[in-house]
Design a protein around this motif. Structure first.
Motif, short mmCIF file in Angstrom:
data_model
loop_
_atom_site.label_atom_id
_atom_site.label_comp_id
_atom_site.label_asym_id
_atom_site.label_seq_id
_atom_site.Cartn_x
_atom_site.Cartn_y
_atom_site.Cartn_z
N ALA A 47 -150.63 84.24 39.64
CA ALA A 47 -151.01 84.39 38.23
C ALA A 47 -149.72 84.35 37.42
CB ALA A 47 -151.75 85.69 38.01
N ALA A 48 -149.55 83.29 36.63
CA ALA A 48 -148.36 83.15 35.80
C ALA A 48 -148.36 84.19 34.69
CB ALA A 48 -148.30 81.75 35.20
N PRO A 49 -147.20 84.51 34.13
CA PRO A 49 -147.16 85.48 33.03
C PRO A 49 -148.10 85.07 31.89
CG PRO A 49 -144.94 84.99 33.79
CD PRO A 49 -145.85 84.03 34.50
N ARG A 50 -148.86 86.04 31.40
CA ARG A 50 -149.83 85.83 30.32
C ARG A 50 -150.89 84.79 30.69
NH1 ARG A 50 -144.82 86.32 27.94
NH2 ARG A 50 -144.56 88.19 26.65
N ASP A 51 -151.20 84.72 31.97
CA ASP A 51 -152.23 83.80 32.43
C ASP A 51 -152.92 84.44 33.64
OD1 ASP A 51 -153.81 81.54 32.50
OD2 ASP A 51 -152.12 80.14 32.45
N ALA A 52 -153.87 83.72 34.22
CA ALA A 52 -154.65 84.28 35.32
C ALA A 52 -154.85 83.23 36.40
CB ALA A 52 -155.99 84.79 34.82
N ALA A 53 -155.25 83.69 37.58
CA ALA A 53 -155.52 82.80 38.71
C ALA A 53 -156.69 83.36 39.51
CB ALA A 53 -154.28 82.68 39.60
N CYS A 54 -157.34 82.47 40.26
CA CYS A 54 -158.47 82.83 41.13
C CYS A 54 -158.10 82.58 42.57
CB CYS A 54 -159.69 81.98 40.81
SG CYS A 54 -160.46 82.29 39.21
N ILE A 55 -158.73 83.35 43.45
CA ILE A 55 -158.61 83.09 44.88
C ILE A 55 -159.87 83.61 45.57
CG2 ILE A 55 -157.49 85.27 45.60
CD1 ILE A 55 -155.53 83.43 47.24
N GLU A 56 -160.31 82.91 46.59
CA GLU A 56 -161.49 83.32 47.35
C GLU A 56 -161.04 84.07 48.60
OE1 GLU A 56 -164.43 80.32 47.89
OE2 GLU A 56 -164.32 79.66 45.79
N VAL A 57 -161.77 85.16 48.88
CA VAL A 57 -161.40 86.06 49.98
C VAL A 57 -162.62 86.24 50.87
CG1 VAL A 57 -160.28 88.24 50.56
CG2 VAL A 57 -159.98 87.27 48.25
N PRO A 58 -162.68 85.59 52.02
CA PRO A 58 -163.85 85.74 52.89
C PRO A 58 -164.01 87.18 53.38
CG PRO A 58 -162.52 83.84 53.53
CD PRO A 58 -161.71 84.62 52.55
N ALA A 59 -165.24 87.59 53.58
CA ALA A 59 -165.50 88.93 54.14
C ALA A 59 -164.73 89.10 55.44
CB ALA A 59 -166.99 89.09 54.39
N GLY A 60 -164.13 90.27 55.61
CA GLY A 60 -163.34 90.53 56.81
C GLY A 60 -161.89 90.10 56.69
N SER A 61 -161.50 89.62 55.50
CA SER A 61 -160.10 89.24 55.25
C SER A 61 -159.43 90.28 54.36
CB SER A 61 -160.04 87.86 54.58
OG SER A 61 -160.60 86.86 55.40
N PHE A 62 -158.15 90.07 54.14
CA PHE A 62 -157.36 90.98 53.32
C PHE A 62 -156.81 90.26 52.10
CE2 PHE A 62 -157.23 92.62 57.62
CZ PHE A 62 -157.49 93.97 57.44
N LEU A 63 -156.91 90.93 50.94
CA LEU A 63 -156.33 90.43 49.70
C LEU A 63 -155.16 91.34 49.33
CD1 LEU A 63 -156.30 88.80 47.01
CD2 LEU A 63 -157.92 90.50 46.12
N ARG A 64 -153.98 90.73 49.23
CA ARG A 64 -152.80 91.50 48.82
C ARG A 64 -152.32 90.99 47.46
NH1 ARG A 64 -147.58 92.71 52.63
NH2 ARG A 64 -149.29 93.67 53.81
N ILE A 65 -152.09 91.92 46.54
CA ILE A 65 -151.51 91.60 45.24
C ILE A 65 -150.10 92.18 45.22
CG2 ILE A 65 -151.68 91.95 42.75
CD1 ILE A 65 -154.71 92.22 43.11
N THR A 66 -149.12 91.30 44.95
CA THR A 66 -147.72 91.68 45.06
C THR A 66 -146.98 91.43 43.76
OG1 THR A 66 -147.74 91.07 47.41
CG2 THR A 66 -145.59 91.35 46.39
N CYS A 67 -146.16 92.41 43.37
CA CYS A 67 -145.22 92.24 42.27
C CYS A 67 -144.03 91.45 42.80
CB CYS A 67 -144.78 93.62 41.78
SG CYS A 67 -143.46 93.64 40.56
N ILE A 68 -143.68 90.33 42.15
CA ILE A 68 -142.67 89.47 42.78
C ILE A 68 -141.35 89.32 42.01
CG2 ILE A 68 -144.19 88.15 44.29
CD1 ILE A 68 -144.49 86.03 42.17
N ASN A 69 -141.36 89.34 40.70
CA ASN A 69 -140.10 89.10 39.97
C ASN A 69 -139.61 90.28 39.16
OD1 ASN A 69 -140.17 86.55 41.00
ND2 ASN A 69 -140.48 85.49 39.06
N GLY A 70 -140.53 91.09 38.68
CA GLY A 70 -140.16 92.22 37.84
C GLY A 70 -141.40 93.04 37.54
N PRO A 71 -141.25 94.23 36.96
CA PRO A 71 -142.39 95.12 36.72
C PRO A 71 -143.48 94.42 35.92
CG PRO A 71 -140.34 96.28 36.33
CD PRO A 71 -139.98 94.84 36.51
N GLN A 72 -144.69 94.43 36.45
CA GLN A 72 -145.80 93.71 35.83
C GLN A 72 -147.11 94.35 36.25
OE1 GLN A 72 -145.81 91.01 33.66
NE2 GLN A 72 -148.04 91.29 33.59
#
Length: 280
Positions: A47-72
């Motif tokens: 998800a770019a700054p001031r924008d959004a993104a989608c991703i599909e996560v099959p049942a039984g999988s893991f979704l990780r959201i990570t801070c990558i460049n700076g506090p956000q």
């Protein structure tokens, strides 16, 4: 108004927890965490700054959201990937788990399904707890920054707030119009956001998020999920809620799938067992 003579006694009445959760089916957190250890990366979105993104996560999988460049901070919508009418229900999640969620808590879906959509299996900010102001991280009390409230309060239009970001991402992912996408966008999990209520006026507040690069929160998908994440225009939300000037950074989502057999003891949750008659 004149304060009644028994005002102190009324205020002193002990509170009662509305939804005791001792009888809720508990997730097998040890099983999930063990399965996560050997899980392999299968998909990634940013998800770019001031924008959004989608991703599909099959049942039984893991979704990780990570801070990558700076506090956000990020605003997260979750849907049943096969039925958009089943979506994350922040109000019921709040009623069951509290104003903020962390490891072991679950994200619940809307009526009539009312079942766990995802379980939080890891949170590198779980050390934060509740600070001296009453603030904590990953809230389910805020809604999402939106252009309608902006117009109401500031008298101007702002198009890169989280509501609009989520709309655009969902519309693009599903090849639908913005008007078609908007009714599906719903109240969010405010990932990494540090919030609370002021103790004098009871107003919703935000403060600079404690998140730093490489911090993450990870969810186990209890059902097939479509995740939509907005990188909030407020950045770390330490100064402005919606802004073109606040420092903003991207957020990364990745999907990991466990090795075969790692979840042999697990099965997806069924729809809520209520008979649906509603007294008729």
């Amino acid at each position: 108004m004149i304060e009644p003579s028994d005002a102190a006694a009324r205020r002193a009445v002990a509170p009662v927890v509305c939804y005791p959760i001792a009888d809720l089916p508990q997730p097998d957190l040890a099983l999930y965490q063990h399965a996560a250890e050997g899980a392999a990366l299968v998909a990634e979105a940013v998800a770019a700054p001031r924008d959004a993104a989608c991703i599909e996560v099959p049942a039984g999988s893991f979704l990780r959201i990570t801070c990558i460049n700076g506090p956000q901070v990020g605003d997260l919508n979750l849907f049943n990937a096969n039925d958009l009418t089943e979506r994350f229900y922040s109000g019921k999640t709040r009623a069951l788990h509290g104003t903020h969620v962390t490891t072991g808590d679950r994200l619940w879906s809307s009526f009539p399904q009312l079942r766990p959509m995802a379980t939080i299996v890891a949170d590198t900010l779980d050390w934060y707890g509740i600070d001296e102001f009453g603030g904590s991280v990953h809230d389910v009390i805020g809604t999402r920054c939106d252009p309608y409230t902006g117009r109401l309060l500031q008298g101007s239009d702002y198009h890169h707030c989280c509501h609009s970001n989520l709309m655009r991402a969902l519309a693009d992912h599903l090849d639908m119009s913005l008007a078609g996408a908007e009714p599906h966008v719903h109240d969010v999990l405010n990932v990494f956001m540090c919030t609370g209520f002021t103790r004098d006026t009871g107003q919703y507040f935000m403060k600079a998020s404690p998140v730093r690069p490489d911090d993450y929160i990870e969810f186990f998908a209890e059902i097939d999920l479509l995740a939509v994440l907005s990188a909030c225009p407020g950045g770390d939300c330490g100064s402005e809620h919606t802004s073109d000037t606040a420092p903003c950074h991207p957020l990364k989502m990745n999907v990991r799938t466990p090795v075969a057999g790692a979840l042999a003891q697990w099965s997806p949750p069924k729809r809520n067992a209520y008979d649906g008659s509603h007294g008729r």
